[in-house]
Design a protein around this motif. Structure first.
Motif, PDB file in Angstrom:
ATOM      1  N   SER A 147      11.962  57.328 -10.548  1.00 32.84           N
ATOM      2  CA  SER A 147      13.338  56.925 -10.807  1.00 32.84           C
ATOM      3  C   SER A 147      14.274  58.129 -10.676  1.00 32.84           C
ATOM      4  N   GLY A 148      15.363  57.953  -9.942  1.00 38.21           N
ATOM      5  CA  GLY A 148      16.335  59.025  -9.787  1.00 38.21           C
ATOM      6  C   GLY A 148      16.042  59.981  -8.651  1.00 38.21           C
ATOM      7  N   SER A 149      14.861  59.847  -8.023  1.00 38.81           N
ATOM      8  CA  SER A 149      14.538  60.740  -6.911  1.00 38.81           C
ATOM      9  C   SER A 149      15.320  60.318  -5.668  1.00 38.81           C
ATOM     10  N   ALA A 150      15.333  61.200  -4.680  1.00 42.26           N
ATOM     11  CA  ALA A 150      16.049  60.884  -3.434  1.00 42.26           C
ATOM     12  C   ALA A 150      15.459  59.639  -2.792  1.00 42.26           C
ATOM     13  N   ALA A 151      14.124  59.521  -2.824  1.00 42.42           N
ATOM     14  CA  ALA A 151      13.481  58.354  -2.215  1.00 42.42           C
ATOM     15  C   ALA A 151      13.875  57.082  -2.969  1.00 42.42           C
ATOM     16  N   ASP A 152      14.035  57.203  -4.263  1.00 42.50           N
ATOM     17  CA  ASP A 152      14.456  56.057  -5.077  1.00 42.50           C
ATOM     18  C   ASP A 152      15.863  55.611  -4.692  1.00 42.50           C
ATOM     19  N   ARG A 153      16.744  56.598  -4.517  1.00 35.34           N
ATOM     20  CA  ARG A 153      18.123  56.262  -4.150  1.00 35.34           C
ATOM     21  C   ARG A 153      18.173  55.652  -2.747  1.00 35.34           C
ATOM     22  N   LEU A 154      17.294  56.144  -1.868  1.00 32.83           N
ATOM     23  CA  LEU A 154      17.225  55.609  -0.514  1.00 32.83           C
ATOM     24  C   LEU A 154      16.727  54.159  -0.547  1.00 32.83           C
ATOM     25  N   LEU A 155      15.721  53.921  -1.368  1.00 33.37           N
ATOM     26  CA  LEU A 155      15.187  52.566  -1.515  1.00 33.37           C
ATOM     27  C   LEU A 155      16.272  51.634  -2.041  1.00 33.37           C
ATOM     28  N   SER A 156      17.027  52.123  -3.028  1.00 31.58           N
ATOM     29  CA  SER A 156      18.109  51.316  -3.590  1.00 31.58           C
ATOM     30  C   SER A 156      19.132  50.957  -2.504  1.00 31.58           C
ATOM     31  N   ALA A 157      19.481  51.963  -1.687  1.00 26.16           N
ATOM     32  CA  ALA A 157      20.459  51.733  -0.618  1.00 26.16           C
ATOM     33  C   ALA A 157      19.924  50.715   0.391  1.00 26.16           C
ATOM     34  N   ARG A 158      18.649  50.823   0.686  1.00 25.56           N
ATOM     35  CA  ARG A 158      18.037  49.927   1.667  1.00 25.56           C
ATOM     36  C   ARG A 158      17.997  48.489   1.136  1.00 25.56           C
ATOM     37  N   LEU A 159      17.705  48.357  -0.157  1.00 30.12           N
ATOM     38  CA  LEU A 159      17.686  47.023  -0.765  1.00 30.12           C
ATOM     39  C   LEU A 159      19.077  46.397  -0.736  1.00 30.12           C
ATOM     40  N   GLU A 160      20.083  47.233  -0.980  1.00 29.56           N
ATOM     41  CA  GLU A 160      21.465  46.739  -0.903  1.00 29.56           C
ATOM     42  C   GLU A 160      21.748  46.185   0.480  1.00 29.56           C
ATOM     43  N   GLN A 161      21.311  46.932   1.492  1.00 30.85           N
ATOM     44  CA  GLN A 161      21.573  46.496   2.863  1.00 30.85           C
ATOM     45  C   GLN A 161      20.868  45.180   3.169  1.00 30.85           C
ATOM     46  N   VAL A 162      19.618  45.060   2.725  1.00 26.76           N
ATOM     47  CA  VAL A 162      18.873  43.827   2.960  1.00 26.76           C
ATOM     48  C   VAL A 162      19.587  42.664   2.270  1.00 26.76           C
ATOM     49  N   ASN A 163      20.024  42.928   1.027  1.00 28.28           N
ATOM     50  CA  ASN A 163      20.710  41.899   0.257  1.00 28.28           C
ATOM     51  C   ASN A 163      22.034  41.503   0.914  1.00 28.28           C
ATOM     52  N   ASP A 164      22.800  42.514   1.332  1.00 28.98           N
ATOM     53  CA  ASP A 164      24.086  42.240   1.982  1.00 28.98           C
ATOM     54  C   ASP A 164      23.883  41.424   3.255  1.00 28.98           C
ATOM     55  N   TYR A 165      22.902  41.837   4.024  1.00 28.38           N
ATOM     56  CA  TYR A 165      22.650  41.168   5.294  1.00 28.38           C
ATOM     57  C   TYR A 165      22.251  39.723   5.050  1.00 28.38           C
ATOM     58  N   HIS A 166      21.422  39.546   4.039  1.00 30.32           N
ATOM     59  CA  HIS A 166      20.993  38.195   3.699  1.00 30.32           C
ATOM     60  C   HIS A 166      22.173  37.359   3.212  1.00 30.32           C
ATOM     61  N   ASP A 167      23.033  37.969   2.364  1.00 31.18           N
ATOM     62  CA  ASP A 167      24.192  37.251   1.828  1.00 31.18           C
ATOM     63  C   ASP A 167      25.131  36.798   2.935  1.00 31.18           C
ATOM     64  N   ARG A 168      25.268  37.608   3.940  1.00 33.67           N
ATOM     65  CA  ARG A 168      26.176  37.244   5.033  1.00 33.67           C
ATOM     66  C   ARG A 168      25.592  36.129   5.883  1.00 33.67           C
ATOM     67  N   GLN A 169      24.347  35.801   5.611  1.00 32.41           N
ATOM     68  CA  GLN A 169      23.646  34.736   6.329  1.00 32.41           C
ATOM     69  C   GLN A 169      23.691  34.954   7.827  1.00 32.41           C
ATOM     70  N   SER A 170      23.673  36.213   8.211  1.00 32.26           N
ATOM     71  CA  SER A 170      23.735  36.491   9.637  1.00 32.26           C
ATOM     72  C   SER A 170      22.338  36.515  10.236  1.00 32.26           C
ATOM     73  N   VAL A 171      21.361  36.148   9.418  1.00 29.21           N
ATOM     74  CA  VAL A 171      20.017  36.122   9.968  1.00 29.21           C
ATOM     75  C   VAL A 171      19.378  34.772   9.639  1.00 29.21           C
ATOM     76  N   GLU A 172      18.757  34.206  10.627  1.00 32.33           N
ATOM     77  CA  GLU A 172      18.043  32.944  10.443  1.00 32.33           C
ATOM     78  C   GLU A 172      16.735  33.254   9.725  1.00 32.33           C
ATOM     79  N   ALA A 173      16.572  32.680   8.519  1.00 32.47           N
ATOM     80  CA  ALA A 173      15.351  32.984   7.753  1.00 32.47           C
ATOM     81  C   ALA A 173      14.177  32.152   8.254  1.00 32.47           C
ATOM     82  N   THR A 174      13.105  32.811   8.567  1.00 25.79           N
ATOM     83  CA  THR A 174      11.898  32.110   9.005  1.00 25.79           C
ATOM     84  C   THR A 174      11.011  31.859   7.793  1.00 25.79           C
ATOM     85  N   LEU A 175       9.991  31.068   7.999  1.00 19.50           N
ATOM     86  CA  LEU A 175       9.041  30.791   6.915  1.00 19.50           C
ATOM     87  C   LEU A 175       8.422  32.106   6.429  1.00 19.50           C
TER      88      LEU A 175
END
Ligand code: MN3
Length: 303
Positions: free
Chosen positions: A235-263
């Motif tokens: 927690s608090g490490s650079a890799a942790d902050r990077l993971l947090s940023a990446r999760l935000e991006q995945v979440n944002d991308y999903h929220d925008r529904q700009s990707v067709e979700a497959t099974l």
């Protein structure tokens, strides 16, 4: 532990002004070495940001750390000062340039003269402080990170930045930087930050991956966060902050529904959810819309 940021463009993205060979060597060898050295010198210290490492490395016994950390910061900042497409100053930043230098052409002349006239290795900067602009140079690994003035642009004056492309002609390198590569959109964002409460650019921000704009990026991001969550960083490490940023991006991308979700996506989201719940203690800064709880309640949302 700090990471080597990815470049915001491919190695051949700045040709012909800056060759792929130069960029490969500069980023992949020089910058990487500074990052490695910082990590070696801070191996026994608690994880923190590079800006904090720089603040702490003030004592005489920490010159090597201050130099290497300064170089790591300056290089990442420099990559953001370069752009594939030509940009120009505009709006309030242009007004500030006119107020301080008369016009953009005079600033160009003085920036190139400052960089050319600087003795030995170092950096030439355009800086904003209290709305006023000025030029500065710093020697060797000295940095303007954490300084009172907010840096808007920098150019690397070390020979490794230009020798392969321009031999000893530093002036030609500075002209190429100014005329074809200087990223005025980045300078503008920094200038606006200097005028507001917003924090200017940080090293962590430079390490953020590029935005997800395609199915390919999305696949890659999902694979990365899945791998990270299998053995979560401290927690608090650079890799942790990077993971947090990446999760935000995945979440944002999903929220925008700009990707067709497959099974398969649904299965992977469910898998990520399970992982996140197992480690729910972090990333409080972005609660999902409408929920008082920490982010993200359910990564898969309504899937
Ligand atoms: Mn360099």
């Amino acid at each position: 532990m700090i990471t080597l940021p990815r470049l915001p463009y491919p190695y051949d993205g700045l040709e012909p002004t800056m060759s792929a060979t130069t960029l490969q060597l500069h980023h992949g060898k020089h910058h990487a070495k500074y990052v490695d050295t910082v990590n070696q010198l801070t191996a026994n210290q608690p994880a923190t940001s590079l800006e904090d490492v720089l603040r702490a490395a003030k004592g005489a016994d920490q010159i090597a750390l201050a130099n290497n950390a300064g170089q790591a910061w300056n290089h990442s900042f420099f990559w953001n000062c370069l752009a594939k497409t030509k940009t120009s100053p505009h709006g309030p930043l242009l007004d500030a340039i006119v107020a301080a230098f008369g016009d953009v052409e005079t600033l160009r002349t003085r920036f190139i003269a400052s960089g050319s006239g600087h003795f030995g290795a170092g950096w030439v900067w355009l800086v904003a402080e209290g709305g006023a602009l000025s030029l500065a140079t710093t020697p060797n690994g000295a940095t303007l990170a954490n300084s009172a003035g907010v840096p808007l642009l920098v150019c690397d004056l070390w020979e490794h930045a230009y020798y392969l492309d321009h031999q000893n002609n530093r002036g030609a390198f500075l002209e190429g930087f100014w005329d074809r590569l200087a990223n005025w959109e980045f300078a503008d964002a920094q200038f606006r930050a200097s005028q507001s409460e917003r924090e200017p650019w940080t090293y962590d921000e430079g390490c953020r991956p590029q935005p997800i704009v395609s199915r390919h990026d999305f696949e890659q991001a999902l694979a990365e966060v899945t791998a990270w969550l299998a053995s979560p960083p401290a927690s608090g490490s650079a890799a942790d902050r990077l993971l947090s940023a990446r999760l935000e991006q995945v979440n944002d991308y999903h929220d925008r529904q700009s990707v067709e979700a497959t099974l398969q996506d649904k299965e992977r989201f469910a898998h990520l959810d399970a992982r996140l719940k197992a480690f729910e203690r972090r990333w409080p800064k972005r609660p999902p819309p409408g929920t008082p709880d920490h982010w993200p309640a359910t990564l898969g949302g309504s899937l």
